[in-house]
Design a protein around this motif. Structure first.
Motif, PDB file in Angstrom:
ATOM      1  N   ARG A 140       0.859  -1.437   0.015  1.00  0.00           N
ATOM      2  CA  ARG A 140      -0.031  -0.142  -0.091  1.00  0.00           C
ATOM      3  C   ARG A 140       0.844   1.274  -0.210  1.00  0.00           C
ATOM      4  O   ARG A 140       0.186   2.309  -0.273  1.00  0.00           O
ATOM      5  CB  ARG A 140      -0.965   0.093   1.055  1.00  0.00           C
ATOM      6  CG  ARG A 140      -2.031  -1.037   0.859  1.00  0.00           C
ATOM      7  CD  ARG A 140      -3.259  -0.825   1.910  1.00  0.00           C
ATOM      8  NE  ARG A 140      -4.062  -1.926   1.685  1.00  0.00           N
ATOM      9  CZ  ARG A 140      -5.015  -2.593   2.398  1.00  0.00           C
ATOM     10  NH1 ARG A 140      -4.561  -2.100   3.690  1.00  0.00           N
ATOM     11  NH2 ARG A 140      -5.736  -3.414   1.858  1.00  0.00           N
ATOM     12  N   VAL A 147       1.443   3.714  -8.618  1.00  0.00           N
ATOM     13  CA  VAL A 147      -0.063   3.581  -8.491  1.00  0.00           C
ATOM     14  C   VAL A 147      -0.402   4.201  -9.855  1.00  0.00           C
ATOM     15  O   VAL A 147      -1.463   3.250 -10.345  1.00  0.00           O
ATOM     16  CB  VAL A 147      -0.637   4.497  -7.250  1.00  0.00           C
ATOM     17  CG1 VAL A 147      -1.943   4.753  -7.176  1.00  0.00           C
ATOM     18  CG2 VAL A 147      -0.088   3.929  -5.954  1.00  0.00           C
ATOM     19  N   ARG A 151      -2.900   1.813 -12.730  1.00  0.00           N
ATOM     20  CA  ARG A 151      -4.178   2.209 -13.189  1.00  0.00           C
ATOM     21  C   ARG A 151      -4.257   2.521 -14.474  1.00  0.00           C
ATOM     22  O   ARG A 151      -5.258   2.374 -15.356  1.00  0.00           O
ATOM     23  CB  ARG A 151      -4.404   3.777 -12.599  1.00  0.00           C
ATOM     24  CG  ARG A 151      -4.835   3.689 -11.073  1.00  0.00           C
ATOM     25  CD  ARG A 151      -5.027   4.941 -10.555  1.00  0.00           C
ATOM     26  NE  ARG A 151      -5.518   4.845  -9.216  1.00  0.00           N
ATOM     27  CZ  ARG A 151      -5.215   5.644  -7.961  1.00  0.00           C
ATOM     28  NH1 ARG A 151      -4.651   6.964  -8.375  1.00  0.00           N
ATOM     29  NH2 ARG A 151      -5.596   5.687  -6.679  1.00  0.00           N
ATOM     30  N   GLN A 157      -6.316  -4.778  -9.985  1.00  0.00           N
ATOM     31  CA  GLN A 157      -5.546  -4.186  -8.845  1.00  0.00           C
ATOM     32  C   GLN A 157      -5.830  -4.742  -7.530  1.00  0.00           C
ATOM     33  O   GLN A 157      -6.785  -4.835  -7.109  1.00  0.00           O
ATOM     34  CB  GLN A 157      -5.586  -2.627  -8.633  1.00  0.00           C
ATOM     35  CG  GLN A 157      -5.088  -1.842 -10.098  1.00  0.00           C
ATOM     36  CD  GLN A 157      -5.785  -0.191 -10.112  1.00  0.00           C
ATOM     37  OE1 GLN A 157      -5.520   0.189  -8.917  1.00  0.00           O
ATOM     38  NE2 GLN A 157      -6.377   0.086 -11.085  1.00  0.00           N
ATOM     39  N   THR A 159      -4.289  -4.626  -3.308  1.00  0.00           N
ATOM     40  CA  THR A 159      -3.019  -4.164  -2.299  1.00  0.00           C
ATOM     41  C   THR A 159      -3.058  -4.982  -1.003  1.00  0.00           C
ATOM     42  O   THR A 159      -4.097  -5.691  -0.612  1.00  0.00           O
ATOM     43  CB  THR A 159      -3.547  -2.512  -1.946  1.00  0.00           C
ATOM     44  OG1 THR A 159      -4.560  -2.824  -1.138  1.00  0.00           O
ATOM     45  CG2 THR A 159      -3.846  -1.843  -3.007  1.00  0.00           C
ATOM     46  N   PHE A 362       0.579  14.862   6.532  1.00  0.00           N
ATOM     47  CA  PHE A 362      -0.364  14.247   5.775  1.00  0.00           C
ATOM     48  C   PHE A 362      -0.998  15.361   4.718  1.00  0.00           C
ATOM     49  O   PHE A 362      -0.808  16.548   4.880  1.00  0.00           O
ATOM     50  CB  PHE A 362      -1.812  13.974   6.646  1.00  0.00           C
ATOM     51  CG  PHE A 362      -2.962  13.655   5.928  1.00  0.00           C
ATOM     52  CD1 PHE A 362      -2.780  12.131   5.650  1.00  0.00           C
ATOM     53  CD2 PHE A 362      -4.091  14.667   5.367  1.00  0.00           C
ATOM     54  CE1 PHE A 362      -4.072  11.769   5.110  1.00  0.00           C
ATOM     55  CE2 PHE A 362      -5.012  13.823   5.044  1.00  0.00           C
ATOM     56  CZ  PHE A 362      -5.152  12.545   4.574  1.00  0.00           C
TER      57      PHE A 362
ATOM     58  N   GLY B  35      -8.513   9.118   6.493  1.00  0.00           N
ATOM     59  CA  GLY B  35      -6.954   8.649   5.950  1.00  0.00           C
ATOM     60  C   GLY B  35      -6.805   7.105   6.484  1.00  0.00           C
ATOM     61  O   GLY B  35      -6.018   6.590   6.017  1.00  0.00           O
ATOM     62  N   SER B  39      -7.283   6.486  -1.525  1.00  0.00           N
ATOM     63  CA  SER B  39      -7.602   6.190  -2.973  1.00  0.00           C
ATOM     64  C   SER B  39      -7.078   4.974  -3.812  1.00  0.00           C
ATOM     65  O   SER B  39      -7.865   4.233  -4.398  1.00  0.00           O
ATOM     66  CB  SER B  39      -7.381   7.562  -3.861  1.00  0.00           C
ATOM     67  OG  SER B  39      -6.146   7.620  -4.005  1.00  0.00           O
ATOM     68  N   PHE B  40      -5.893   4.431  -3.400  1.00  0.00           N
ATOM     69  CA  PHE B  40      -5.091   3.291  -3.788  1.00  0.00           C
ATOM     70  C   PHE B  40      -5.698   2.210  -3.268  1.00  0.00           C
ATOM     71  O   PHE B  40      -6.080   1.176  -4.014  1.00  0.00           O
ATOM     72  CB  PHE B  40      -3.705   3.591  -3.748  1.00  0.00           C
ATOM     73  CG  PHE B  40      -2.829   2.176  -4.436  1.00  0.00           C
ATOM     74  CD1 PHE B  40      -3.237   1.805  -5.496  1.00  0.00           C
ATOM     75  CD2 PHE B  40      -1.833   1.862  -3.617  1.00  0.00           C
ATOM     76  CE1 PHE B  40      -2.497   0.864  -6.149  1.00  0.00           C
ATOM     77  CE2 PHE B  40      -0.972   0.883  -4.351  1.00  0.00           C
ATOM     78  CZ  PHE B  40      -1.343   0.164  -5.240  1.00  0.00           C
ATOM     79  N   SER B  41      -5.556   1.994  -1.830  1.00  0.00           N
ATOM     80  CA  SER B  41      -6.019   0.830  -1.123  1.00  0.00           C
ATOM     81  C   SER B  41      -7.432   0.530  -1.264  1.00  0.00           C
ATOM     82  O   SER B  41      -8.047  -0.516  -0.883  1.00  0.00           O
ATOM     83  CB  SER B  41      -5.654   0.929   0.178  1.00  0.00           C
ATOM     84  OG  SER B  41      -6.273   1.764   1.056  1.00  0.00           O
ATOM     85  N   VAL B  43      -9.199  -0.216  -3.829  1.00  0.00           N
ATOM     86  CA  VAL B  43      -9.358  -1.005  -4.974  1.00  0.00           C
ATOM     87  C   VAL B  43      -9.609  -2.282  -4.142  1.00  0.00           C
ATOM     88  O   VAL B  43     -10.270  -3.299  -4.532  1.00  0.00           O
ATOM     89  CB  VAL B  43      -8.194  -1.328  -5.780  1.00  0.00           C
ATOM     90  CG1 VAL B  43      -8.074   0.027  -6.617  1.00  0.00           C
ATOM     91  CG2 VAL B  43      -6.966  -1.592  -5.197  1.00  0.00           C
TER      92      VAL B  43
END
Lengths: 415, 83
Positions: A140, A147, A151, A157, A159, A362, B35, B39-41, B43
């Motif tokens: 991740r 990433v 896509r 995909q 993770t 962040f 958090g 947006s990636f995880s 999926v």
């Protein structure tokens, strides 16, 4: 006019939103060559002042090394400035093939293809070699360019939790119906300096008939006893199917990247990877200098040995001073501050002390994980490191954080 | 909480929280804006839902807004299943 005042105002509002969220990135302007000692103008408009650079990816100190600069000059004289072509029309010179062969020999892989950057390599490789019948299972915390590359591919995909190989194994078990399973990881993760356990990952790949992809941008040139990268460090030379890396960090730091690995995969990239097919060849000046860099690294481990020694010293002394660092052995050494505002203030105070470091918070790192990411170089001499340590001690004392761990810092400053 | 919400919540806890993470989550806890899921995880969450409920979630339905809480996710699942 299509770019109306209303459109301009809308974009200005977008930018104001970024500023209000505290996410606006201000560039610091360097008035010297890249080095341990640089002169930096910041904020813009101030006169440039000398500071010690502790935030570059210049791991081996080769970015402005006289031998590399000399090779770049020679390459410019012998092969010109540009090729005005992509590789497959009239943009491949002898020095490009030489560099691809040298990289393959250095990394101990079957073949290599150059790209304009490692971002381009990552953008192109997944789409070129995978189909909708396949699956990519990624850590991740892989780099943003991976990433984006994933896509662009038609493959599914998936993770797994960062560095959690039990979780990866579950995902491999669940995807046995796929044609190809590709495990995707960074060799070294850029925010923490965490090193992927490639030996265990390769064992899982063998067990579940999967291929392994590694982005080794933060390792090529110095990880492992001969500096070949994380695959050498973990004892898995020859077992990585797809290795991407950059010429833009330890290897001279200009630009350029590559896909290195199984011969057929590299050839498929040459035939199908869009960033390779539709963007210009790597300029001769960079190619010639990179050839010299690989030659230097193949002849001696002196620079990676010095980097290792500097890193050990820096890590040990930071802990002795009482700062909370992420444990590890990589020259990326995060000084953990947890609170975003505190990270920004410490970075500002360090700059005032003549040390160039940057605070990360962040969304670049997870919430509550703000830090100063320091990066050590073979270009640092002991006096650079000692000045950096003295500054950290002074600034740490000012904020009252010396000797504090996460719990105490969070209690004092909040998350 | 209905059955879909319970299943999704239990998956989210297992998939996204570490074993020693004591974050309290319920069906209305923000997942993406907080958090916990990025947006990636995300999926992995979509793959779980598609496999578990034998549905296909179009990408435009799997937005960060639509997936921000377990309750919202369950609503998407129920709508696509037609109940």
């Amino acid at each position: 006019m299509a770019y109306s005042e209303a459109r301009r105002a809308a974009y200005q509002a977008d930018l104001a939103g970024i500023r209000e969220a505290g996410l606006f990135k201000e560039e610091r302007i360097i008035h010297t060559a890249q080095s341990a000692d640089v002169e930096v103008e910041f904020p813009a408009g101030e006169s440039a002042r000398p500071v010690i650079n502790m935030c570059a990816n210049n791991y081996l100190g080769l970015s402005s090394h006289p031998e590399v600069v000399k090779a770049a000059h020679a390459g410019l004289d012998a092969r010109g400035y540009g090729l005005s072509s992509v590789r497959f029309i009239c943009g491949t010179q002898d020095i490009h093939r030489e560099l691809e062969h040298r990289i393959s020999a250095f990394l101990e892989t079957e073949d290599t293809i150059l790209f304009g950057s490692c971002l381009d390599a990552n953008a192109g490789v997944f789409e070129a070699v995978l189909t909708e019948q396949d699956i990519m299972i990624a850590d991740r915390l892989v780099h943003a360019s991976i990433v984006d590359g994933m896509r662009l591919s038609k493959a599914q995909q998936e993770t797994y939790k960062h560095m959690d190989l039990e979780h990866l194994e579950e995902k491999l078990q669940e995807s046995q119906d796929k044609r190809i399973r590709l495990i995707v990881t960074d060799g070294v993760f850029s925010m923490d300096g965490d090193i992927a356990e490639l030996d265990k990952i390769c064992d899982l790949a063998d067990k579940y008939d999967a291929l392994v992809f590694v982005d080794d941008s933060h390792a090529t040139g110095f990880m492992g006893k001969r500096g070949k990268g994380t695959h050498e460090h973990c004892g898995v030379l020859g077992r990585i199917d797809i290795l991407t890396t950059t010429l833009g960090k330890a290897l001279g730091g200009a630009s350029g990247g590559c896909v290195s690995g199984r011969r057929e995969i590299v050839e498929l990239c040459r035939q199908k990877a869009r960033p390779y097919l539709f963007s210009n060849t790597v300029p001769p000046v960079i190619t010639a200098a990179a050839n010299r860099v690989i030659q230097i690294l193949s002849e001696t481990t002196e620079r990676r040995d010095k980097l290792e020694e500097n890193t050990l010293y820096w890590r040990r002394r930071l802990k002795e001073i009482g700062l909370d660092i992420r444990e590890g052995s990589h020259p990326i050494v995060p000084v953990m501050l947890y609170n975003a505002k505190l990270a920004q203030e410490v970075a500002r105070d360090m700059f005032a002390e003549g040390i160039f470091v940057v605070g990360f918070f962040f969304p670049v790192v997870a919430k509550g994980q703000a830090r100063i990411r320091t990066q050590i170089s073979a270009g640092h001499e002991r006096h650079h490191l000692d000045k950096g340590l003295a500054a950290f001690e002074k600034v740490g004392k000012k904020h009252g954080i010396l000797g504090m761990g996460k719990k105490e810092i969070v209690e004092k400053f909040g998350l | 909480m209905d059955e879909v919400e319970q299943k999704v919540l239990s998956f989210v806890k297992k998939e996204y929280l570490d074993e020693d993470d004591d974050t309290e989550l319920d069906e209305n806890s923000p997942l993406i804006t907080s958090g916990i899921v990025d947006s990636f995880s995300m999926v992995s969450l979509k793959t779980f839902l598609e496999r578990q409920y034998q549905i296909k979630i179009p990408d435009e339905r799997a937005s960060a807004e639509a997936f921000d809480t377990v309750a919202k996710i369950a609503a998407v699942v129920r709508e696509i299943r037609g109940n």
